[in-house]
Design a protein around this motif. Sequence first.
Motif, PDB file in Angstrom:
ATOM      1  N   PHE A  72      37.543  38.207  40.413  1.00  0.00           N
ATOM      2  CA  PHE A  72      38.218  38.260  39.119  1.00  0.00           C
ATOM      3  C   PHE A  72      38.176  39.633  38.463  1.00  0.00           C
ATOM      4  N   LYS A  73      37.419  40.553  39.000  1.00  0.00           N
ATOM      5  CA  LYS A  73      37.236  41.868  38.374  1.00  0.00           C
ATOM      6  C   LYS A  73      38.552  42.582  38.089  1.00  0.00           C
ATOM      7  N   PRO A  74      39.518  42.630  39.029  1.00  0.00           N
ATOM      8  CA  PRO A  74      40.778  43.334  38.721  1.00  0.00           C
ATOM      9  C   PRO A  74      41.533  42.738  37.540  1.00  0.00           C
ATOM     10  N   ILE A  75      41.468  41.411  37.372  1.00  0.00           N
ATOM     11  CA  ILE A  75      42.147  40.790  36.226  1.00  0.00           C
ATOM     12  C   ILE A  75      41.499  41.234  34.924  1.00  0.00           C
ATOM     13  N   ASN A  76      40.188  41.266  34.903  1.00  0.00           N
ATOM     14  CA  ASN A  76      39.475  41.699  33.708  1.00  0.00           C
ATOM     15  C   ASN A  76      39.797  43.145  33.343  1.00  0.00           C
ATOM     16  N   GLU A  77      40.089  43.955  34.351  1.00  0.00           N
ATOM     17  CA  GLU A  77      40.408  45.364  34.104  1.00  0.00           C
ATOM     18  C   GLU A  77      41.863  45.553  33.680  1.00  0.00           C
TER      19      GLU A  77
ATOM     20  N   PHE B 143      45.642  29.773  52.465  1.00  0.00           N
ATOM     21  CA  PHE B 143      44.913  30.001  51.223  1.00  0.00           C
ATOM     22  C   PHE B 143      45.434  31.224  50.470  1.00  0.00           C
ATOM     23  N   LEU B 144      45.637  32.325  51.181  1.00  0.00           N
ATOM     24  CA  LEU B 144      46.041  33.565  50.525  1.00  0.00           C
ATOM     25  C   LEU B 144      47.438  33.454  49.936  1.00  0.00           C
ATOM     26  N   ASP B 145      48.353  32.805  50.658  1.00  0.00           N
ATOM     27  CA  ASP B 145      49.715  32.629  50.145  1.00  0.00           C
ATOM     28  C   ASP B 145      49.726  31.728  48.913  1.00  0.00           C
ATOM     29  N   ILE B 146      48.918  30.673  48.952  1.00  0.00           N
ATOM     30  CA  ILE B 146      48.826  29.791  47.796  1.00  0.00           C
ATOM     31  C   ILE B 146      48.219  30.531  46.613  1.00  0.00           C
ATOM     32  N   ALA B 147      47.222  31.354  46.882  1.00  0.00           N
ATOM     33  CA  ALA B 147      46.601  32.126  45.798  1.00  0.00           C
ATOM     34  C   ALA B 147      47.620  33.043  45.129  1.00  0.00           C
ATOM     35  N   ARG B 148      48.512  33.627  45.919  1.00  0.00           N
ATOM     36  CA  ARG B 148      49.547  34.503  45.353  1.00  0.00           C
ATOM     37  C   ARG B 148      50.540  33.687  44.523  1.00  0.00           C
TER      38      ARG B 148
ATOM     39  N   ILE C  96      45.189  42.717  42.112  1.00  0.00           N
ATOM     40  CA  ILE C  96      44.451  41.491  41.783  1.00  0.00           C
ATOM     41  C   ILE C  96      44.103  40.723  43.050  1.00  0.00           C
ATOM     42  N   MET C  97      45.078  40.563  43.923  1.00  0.00           N
ATOM     43  CA  MET C  97      44.837  39.831  45.158  1.00  0.00           C
ATOM     44  C   MET C  97      43.794  40.529  46.030  1.00  0.00           C
ATOM     45  N   ALA C  98      43.713  41.845  45.903  1.00  0.00           N
ATOM     46  CA  ALA C  98      42.741  42.606  46.693  1.00  0.00           C
ATOM     47  C   ALA C  98      41.307  42.283  46.298  1.00  0.00           C
ATOM     48  N   GLY C  99      41.140  41.567  45.189  1.00  0.00           N
ATOM     49  CA  GLY C  99      39.795  41.117  44.829  1.00  0.00           C
ATOM     50  C   GLY C  99      39.163  40.296  45.936  1.00  0.00           C
TER      51      GLY C  99
ATOM     52  N   HIS D 171      37.188  42.298  48.434  1.00  0.00           N
ATOM     53  CA  HIS D 171      35.980  42.986  47.960  1.00  0.00           C
ATOM     54  C   HIS D 171      34.989  41.992  47.352  1.00  0.00           C
ATOM     55  N   MET D 172      34.818  40.861  47.999  1.00  0.00           N
ATOM     56  CA  MET D 172      33.898  39.854  47.493  1.00  0.00           C
ATOM     57  C   MET D 172      32.449  40.312  47.669  1.00  0.00           C
ATOM     58  N   ASN D 173      31.664  40.177  46.629  1.00  0.00           N
ATOM     59  CA  ASN D 173      30.241  40.496  46.681  1.00  0.00           C
ATOM     60  C   ASN D 173      29.432  39.220  46.904  1.00  0.00           C
ATOM     61  N   ILE D 174      28.274  39.369  47.508  1.00  0.00           N
ATOM     62  CA  ILE D 174      27.420  38.215  47.730  1.00  0.00           C
ATOM     63  C   ILE D 174      26.438  38.047  46.574  1.00  0.00           C
ATOM     64  N   TRP D 175      25.934  36.829  46.423  1.00  0.00           N
ATOM     65  CA  TRP D 175      24.905  36.558  45.432  1.00  0.00           C
ATOM     66  C   TRP D 175      23.593  37.217  45.874  1.00  0.00           C
TER      67      TRP D 175
END
Length: 258
Positions: free
Chosen positions: A52-57, A90-95, A117-120, A123-127
């Motif tokens: 979600f980081k790109p959306i927040n930016e 999944f990716l197409d539905i997300a778009r 935004i989709m490029a988020g 760049h997924m980070n782990i817990w």
Amino acid sequence: MTETIRRKAFIQMAGCATAGLLIPSIGFLSSDIKIKAVVFDAFPIFDPASIFKPINELVPAQAKQVIELWQAKQFSYQWLRGLANNYKNFLDIARDALDFALAQSKLRLSDKEKDLIMAGYDHMNIWPDVVPALQAIKKQGLTVSFLSNMTAKMLHRGIQNSNLSEFFDLIISTDEKHTYKPSREAYQMAVERLRLKKEEILFVPFAGWDQAGAKWFGYPTFWVNRSGSLLEDLDAKPDGSASTLNDLVEFIIMRNKG
């Protein structure tokens, strides 16, 4: 709990620290059938906040609304397409869901901004608790796998970016069979690929609906409930549940003890 509130709980998790309130574990008991493999959904491993980081930016004032709409539509589009046998990955539905969320929020973004935004998902980070938990699980001699609605490419990229390759023996994407969890066909994929009985596979979900689906299928489940959500009223209690992966390791040890 309404659908909107469930999605809000998902979104609120994105900004939470991992040290939330511990949810009491259920069923920390040994069993005659030992766990031989641990199969994860994506989000007990990857923190959605990084997606979600790109959306927040890009749209900080409306980010919360857009994120909530986006996630809600992703879920509903997957399930609707699954029911109608009209598959998209999944990716197409997300778009598609992102386009809807932006339109509903009366936001006009360029294709370049949407791509950002989709490029988020790239760049997924782990817990923070992921690596120690996976190390401990592998020391138990167990097979570790993903079973996710994300595409295999998305999962492999997340693993590579987070340096988790040494821990995962198998990547299973429901995209391979053009289905989505919580269909029985989706959960069956791990049984087929791992060549184990379902009772020997511990499924580790993030979402309550995924926990219920896996339990209905016949998996023992450990629900990593990072958002502190209420248990869904679906007649499907997890075998164990906590807010972090630390208790997952204890559960596995106790389950296989004896």
